[in-house]
Design a protein around this motif. Structure first.
Motif, PDB file in Angstrom:
ATOM      1  N   THR A 122       0.833  -1.201   0.000  1.00  0.00           N
ATOM      2  CA  THR A 122       0.000   0.000   0.000  1.00  0.00           C
ATOM      3  C   THR A 122       0.867   1.250   0.000  1.00  0.00           C
ATOM      4  O   THR A 122       0.574   2.234  -0.699  1.00  0.00           O
ATOM      5  CB  THR A 122      -0.944   0.003   1.207  1.00  0.00           C
TER       6      THR A 122
ATOM      7  N   ARG B 291       0.744   4.152  -2.865  1.00  0.00           N
ATOM      8  CA  ARG B 291       0.571   5.576  -2.570  1.00  0.00           C
ATOM      9  C   ARG B 291       1.775   6.392  -3.035  1.00  0.00           C
ATOM     10  O   ARG B 291       1.636   7.560  -3.416  1.00  0.00           O
ATOM     11  CB  ARG B 291       0.342   5.754  -1.063  1.00  0.00           C
TER      12      ARG B 291
ATOM     13  N   GLY C  39      -6.484   3.693  -1.394  1.00  0.00           N
ATOM     14  CA  GLY C  39      -7.256   4.919  -1.499  1.00  0.00           C
ATOM     15  C   GLY C  39      -8.088   5.237  -0.271  1.00  0.00           C
ATOM     16  O   GLY C  39      -8.753   6.282  -0.232  1.00  0.00           O
ATOM     17  N   ASP C  40      -8.060   4.375   0.719  1.00  0.00           N
ATOM     18  CA  ASP C  40      -8.867   4.547   1.930  1.00  0.00           C
ATOM     19  C   ASP C  40      -7.990   5.102   3.050  1.00  0.00           C
ATOM     20  O   ASP C  40      -7.106   4.405   3.549  1.00  0.00           O
ATOM     21  CB  ASP C  40      -9.455   3.191   2.338  1.00  0.00           C
ATOM     22  N   PRO C  41      -8.219   6.342   3.484  1.00  0.00           N
ATOM     23  CA  PRO C  41      -7.358   6.941   4.512  1.00  0.00           C
ATOM     24  C   PRO C  41      -7.443   6.250   5.864  1.00  0.00           C
ATOM     25  O   PRO C  41      -6.597   6.495   6.738  1.00  0.00           O
ATOM     26  CB  PRO C  41      -7.857   8.388   4.592  1.00  0.00           C
TER      27      PRO C  41
ATOM     28  N   PRO D  27      -3.709   9.292   0.169  1.00  0.00           N
ATOM     29  CA  PRO D  27      -4.459   8.161  -0.381  1.00  0.00           C
ATOM     30  C   PRO D  27      -4.443   8.176  -1.911  1.00  0.00           C
ATOM     31  O   PRO D  27      -4.510   9.243  -2.531  1.00  0.00           O
ATOM     32  CB  PRO D  27      -5.878   8.392   0.161  1.00  0.00           C
TER      33      PRO D  27
END
Length: 307
Positions: free
Chosen positions: A122, A126, A162-164, A178
């Motif tokens: 992840t 990012r 994409g999910d904070p 994100p």
């Protein structure tokens, strides 16, 4: 990380298990993306420390001891041929095949905590902001534990980047934010490719791939067919055919020769020669697993709907 002063460049991230997997599975699409001016980022989970050495003169204890370093050098040369300048490693150890000691090594990818491994990938998503990601199916293509783990990690990173709410500590790094990739693909081996390869090998007087050994029992034959069914995908399930003929296929052919310890010209994969590749491997096949942009199937471009 993308420079805020520069416009975002369409980016492909291919996620693989070991050095050589990237060229075998996605080398044509990677070279084609580079030729189109896109950014290409490769991520491998391991350095392939437990792979075989197919060159008899190189198959020594000392080379096995340093195989991770050797394969890293092979990977660098292969990426040079494909034109890829950015690659990363998640830092895990090769797990070997199912049931081997490598599976039980606490440093192995197979033993990795899934959330931790997904956190690492992840962070890379990012950082590099890929629009398109590729990985393997849930069987890992052919059942190798590192390939299965690659699938497990890639689908999590695709969903979480994409999910904070996931791994918020990563945003303490300046500029990191994100990022939700637009498309996720599963690389595939179409059933028609098996048929073409087998026909070509028979024509060359060789024993076809995926054919039972002489004297195989009905049970062994059934087991082989079940295994092949997990590997191969009916053509009608392929959503995306990427034409890699010409320069991309030539780059793929030359890049695969840089993985000297893993692939020889005598292997079934290479026995057809470049002419055989042009006949049977001029397209790479993918299945669109998830898309956050509108696209029309079937596709001929991993970036369809994006550029």
């Amino acid at each position: 990380m993308t420079n805020p002063a520069e416009p975002h460049r369409p980016t492909l991230m291919t996620v693989h298990a070991h050095p050589d997997d990237e060229t075998i599975g996605t080398g044509g699409a990677m070279a084609k993306a580079v030729d189109a001016g896109h950014r290409v980022v490769l991520v491998t989970g391991t350095r392939g420390e437990l792979g075989e050495i197919v060159v008899p003169d190189m198959d020594t204890p000392d080379n096995h001891r340093r195989l991770g370093e050797i394969r890293a050098g092979e990977l660098e040369r292969a990426m040079g041929v494909l034109g890829v300048t950015e690659w990363e490693n998640l830092g895990y150890r090769d797990s070997g095949m199912m049931g081997t000691d490598g599976n039980r090594d606490p440093r192995s990818y197979w033993m990795a905590d899934l959330d931790e491994a997904a956190r690492r990938l992840t962070w890379l998503v990012r950082r590099y902001q890929p629009d398109v990601m590729t990985t393997y199916n849930e069987f890992g293509g052919y059942g190798h534990p590192d390939h299965i783990r690659t699938h497990d990690v890639a689908i999590r990173a695709f969903a979480r980047a994409g999910d904070p709410a996931w791994y918020p500590e990563q945003f303490e790094e300046p500029g990191l934010e994100p990022w939700a990739p637009s498309k996720l693909y599963i690389q595939a081996i179409p059933a028609s490719v098996r048929e073409r390869i087998n026909a070509k090998m028979i024509e060359m007087g060789q024993k076809p791939w995926w054919s039972p050994p002489d004297g195989a029992t009905p049970e062994q034959i059934a087991e082989m067919e079940a295994f092949a069914a997990k590997m191969l995908v009916p053509d009608e399930k392929i959503t995306t055919w990427v034409d890699v003929s010409g320069a991309p296929l030539e780059a793929k052919w030359n890049a695969i020769h840089e993985h000297v310890t893993q692939i020889s010209d005598e292997s079934g994969f290479m026995a057809m020669g470049y002419d055989g590749w042009r006949e049977g491997w001029a397209n790479e096949a993918y299945i669109l697993q998830e898309s956050r942009v509108e696209t029309t199937l079937p596709e001929t471009d991993l970036f369809a709907g994006i550029v």
